[in-house]
Design a protein around this motif. Sequence first.
Motif, PDB file in Angstrom:
ATOM      1  N   ILE A   1       0.864  -1.179   0.000  1.00 56.53           N
ATOM      2  CA  ILE A   1       0.000   0.000   0.000  1.00 56.53           C
ATOM      3  C   ILE A   1       0.904   1.234   0.000  1.00 56.53           C
ATOM      4  O   ILE A   1       1.756   1.386   0.877  1.00 56.53           O
ATOM      5  CB  ILE A   1      -0.893   0.043   1.246  1.00 56.53           C
ATOM      6  N   TYR A   2       0.708   2.119  -0.969  1.00 54.27           N
ATOM      7  CA  TYR A   2       1.457   3.378  -1.047  1.00 54.27           C
ATOM      8  C   TYR A   2       0.545   4.514  -0.589  1.00 54.27           C
ATOM      9  O   TYR A   2      -0.600   4.616  -1.045  1.00 54.27           O
ATOM     10  CB  TYR A   2       1.931   3.637  -2.474  1.00 54.27           C
ATOM     11  N   LEU A   3       1.044   5.349   0.310  1.00 50.88           N
ATOM     12  CA  LEU A   3       0.283   6.468   0.860  1.00 50.88           C
ATOM     13  C   LEU A   3       1.042   7.760   0.596  1.00 50.88           C
ATOM     14  O   LEU A   3       2.142   7.959   1.110  1.00 50.88           O
ATOM     15  CB  LEU A   3       0.069   6.275   2.365  1.00 50.88           C
ATOM     16  N   TRP A   4       0.456   8.625  -0.244  1.00 49.80           N
ATOM     17  CA  TRP A   4       1.082   9.917  -0.566  1.00 49.80           C
ATOM     18  C   TRP A   4       0.322  11.062   0.095  1.00 49.80           C
ATOM     19  O   TRP A   4      -0.912  11.021   0.206  1.00 49.80           O
ATOM     20  CB  TRP A   4       1.063  10.181  -2.073  1.00 49.80           C
ATOM     21  N   GLU A   5       1.051  12.085   0.515  1.00 46.94           N
ATOM     22  CA  GLU A   5       0.424  13.346   0.893  1.00 46.94           C
ATOM     23  C   GLU A   5       0.416  14.226  -0.344  1.00 46.94           C
ATOM     24  O   GLU A   5       1.452  14.512  -0.940  1.00 46.94           O
ATOM     25  CB  GLU A   5       1.179  14.034   2.020  1.00 46.94           C
ATOM     26  N   VAL A   6      -0.778  14.677  -0.749  1.00 45.21           N
ATOM     27  CA  VAL A   6      -0.960  15.285  -2.061  1.00 45.21           C
ATOM     28  C   VAL A   6      -0.275  16.633  -2.181  1.00 45.21           C
ATOM     29  O   VAL A   6       0.405  16.919  -3.168  1.00 45.21           O
ATOM     30  CB  VAL A   6      -2.468  15.421  -2.377  1.00 45.21           C
ATOM     31  N   ARG A   7      -0.401  17.489  -1.184  1.00 40.80           N
ATOM     32  CA  ARG A   7       0.079  18.863  -1.337  1.00 40.80           C
ATOM     33  C   ARG A   7       1.587  18.939  -1.497  1.00 40.80           C
ATOM     34  O   ARG A   7       2.093  19.834  -2.155  1.00 40.80           O
ATOM     35  CB  ARG A   7      -0.381  19.721  -0.153  1.00 40.80           C
TER      36      ARG A   7
ATOM     37  N   TYR B   1       0.454  20.854  11.478  1.00 39.56           N
ATOM     38  CA  TYR B   1       0.501  20.527  10.053  1.00 39.56           C
ATOM     39  C   TYR B   1       0.616  21.787   9.198  1.00 39.56           C
ATOM     40  O   TYR B   1       1.432  21.865   8.272  1.00 39.56           O
ATOM     41  CB  TYR B   1      -0.753  19.739   9.662  1.00 39.56           C
ATOM     42  N   GLU B   2      -0.217  22.791   9.493  1.00 40.25           N
ATOM     43  CA  GLU B   2      -0.172  24.027   8.711  1.00 40.25           C
ATOM     44  C   GLU B   2       1.172  24.725   8.847  1.00 40.25           C
ATOM     45  O   GLU B   2       1.717  25.254   7.874  1.00 40.25           O
ATOM     46  CB  GLU B   2      -1.309  24.955   9.158  1.00 40.25           C
ATOM     47  N   PHE B   3       1.744  24.704  10.061  1.00 41.30           N
ATOM     48  CA  PHE B   3       3.039  25.339  10.282  1.00 41.30           C
ATOM     49  C   PHE B   3       4.133  24.630   9.479  1.00 41.30           C
ATOM     50  O   PHE B   3       4.946  25.267   8.812  1.00 41.30           O
ATOM     51  CB  PHE B   3       3.372  25.324  11.779  1.00 41.30           C
ATOM     52  N   SER B   4       4.126  23.282   9.526  1.00 42.62           N
ATOM     53  CA  SER B   4       5.154  22.536   8.787  1.00 42.62           C
ATOM     54  C   SER B   4       4.978  22.690   7.276  1.00 42.62           C
ATOM     55  O   SER B   4       5.956  22.768   6.537  1.00 42.62           O
ATOM     56  CB  SER B   4       5.104  21.055   9.171  1.00 42.62           C
ATOM     57  N   SER B   5       3.721  22.766   6.814  1.00 37.53           N
ATOM     58  CA  SER B   5       3.479  22.960   5.373  1.00 37.53           C
ATOM     59  C   SER B   5       4.002  24.309   4.913  1.00 37.53           C
ATOM     60  O   SER B   5       4.593  24.445   3.827  1.00 37.53           O
ATOM     61  CB  SER B   5       1.983  22.866   5.073  1.00 37.53           C
ATOM     62  N   GLN B   6       3.821  25.357   5.745  1.00 41.08           N
ATOM     63  CA  GLN B   6       4.339  26.681   5.402  1.00 41.08           C
ATOM     64  C   GLN B   6       5.861  26.675   5.322  1.00 41.08           C
ATOM     65  O   GLN B   6       6.462  27.294   4.429  1.00 41.08           O
ATOM     66  CB  GLN B   6       3.869  27.708   6.433  1.00 41.08           C
ATOM     67  N   LEU B   7       6.501  25.939   6.239  1.00 40.08           N
ATOM     68  CA  LEU B   7       7.969  25.855   6.198  1.00 40.08           C
ATOM     69  C   LEU B   7       8.463  25.149   4.950  1.00 40.08           C
ATOM     70  O   LEU B   7       9.426  25.573   4.321  1.00 40.08           O
ATOM     71  CB  LEU B   7       8.476  25.115   7.438  1.00 40.08           C
ATOM     72  N   LEU B   8       7.750  24.078   4.578  1.00 40.27           N
ATOM     73  CA  LEU B   8       8.178  23.299   3.417  1.00 40.27           C
ATOM     74  C   LEU B   8       7.945  24.030   2.105  1.00 40.27           C
ATOM     75  O   LEU B   8       8.704  23.856   1.145  1.00 40.27           O
ATOM     76  CB  LEU B   8       7.436  21.961   3.394  1.00 40.27           C
TER      77      LEU B   8
END
Length: 433
Positions: free
Chosen positions: A103-109, A422-429
């Motif tokens: 099973i492969y699990l991707w985070e889309v954003r 999650y939102e904080f880490s997404s902004q950093l990335l």
Amino acid sequence: MAAPMEVVVCADSSGQLWNCAVYELHSWTNLLTYRGGNTSPRTLAVLNGEYILGAQLGKNYISVWEVQRKDQLQQKIVCPGVVTCLTASPNGLYLLAGIAEAIYLWEVRITCLLSLASNHHQIITCLKPLFRHAGHMRLFSINDLSFIYFCTFNVVQVDPLRTPEPRHVWAQHSLPITDIHCGLMGPQARVATASLDQTVKLWEISSGEMLLSVLFDVGIMSVTFDPCEYSLFCGGSDGSIFQVSLYSSNLSRDKAFQPDSEGNQVFKGHRNLVTCLSVSMDGTLLLSGSHDETVRLWDIQSKQSLRTLNHKGPVTNAFIMPAPANMFLPDGRPSVPLPRFSRHLNTTEQGEGPEAGGVSLRLGLHTQGSEESYLEKAEKLYSMMCAITDKRVFGDGENTKVRVAELEEEVKTLKKINKDLYEFSSQLLTKPS
């Protein structure tokens, strides 16, 4: 306020006219078509109401179309192997694929591969998610004889060197499992499995107990519930569709199917395997797809076939869904473009690091020592809720209700913290360097 418009999305194995198409549920008007190749069984999915995805038959890529654009050529997501099943989360955060035994699990954003669950011993033929909210997800998968239930917490947070362990493994079917359908009752959700052993079995997630086993005269190829879970609909290998009442007065744990006046009925019309079943939101209409190259719409009350759509090959995918808000906005565009998906857990070791445009993120590995992460705490609380709502263990007194309310409140707090992280880490990335 008007009810949302429902549409039918379907595909067949020929790909002669189009790969997949969208029809209005009641009028059967063709609204959209998507061209390019042909889609494998159980691999047609809608991502965040913005993209339609379909894994190509016998090939190692997923075709992608923007949902609102007519007659467009597809984009491609290249995968590590042939995709045998595909699904997406309703919140648009995750994409899951069965590729061989994994099973492969991707985070889309951020298009990174979060996890690779590979403790199956046979090819995965069906993969269904049970998403309770954005930060809490359950996975179900099946191979030939086993039905497996994963907690996403275990799949995503596991050490990269260790295989994630499933929460439950059910292996009571004696022949290959053909389909699975998940209910919507949270910790007490039920799951139905269909099999070539001529049975459909109903399971309780929290306890792992088998609630019901129904024996038929033919192998069962597909299964679904109505929205209120009053009935099971089972597609047979002879073209029959069986309606099984879950609230009849003579319901026993093991039973043989017999048509009666209490809700056990048979729909007749297809001439070959019924491989796809779906029920409308109001529970009045049943959609079925078959290897006899037709999709049919049925009135559940009268058991009459209302409409028939002819295809050029065996139907591989057919389902009813609410029309996405931007499906009929030709000038609309997806909020997030889909760049190249990572094919490896550790992208930097495979030449897919930041220099090559790849990003790697492992949730939950930020903690050190014995301190629990927020996701670990949420998982423990969920397990406690499952146990507390099990009346056989704790009963159903006032103290139980108070405890459940307290746990639900704490889960809400942890969800908010997790969302902020999650939102904080997404902004950093995604922050430009």
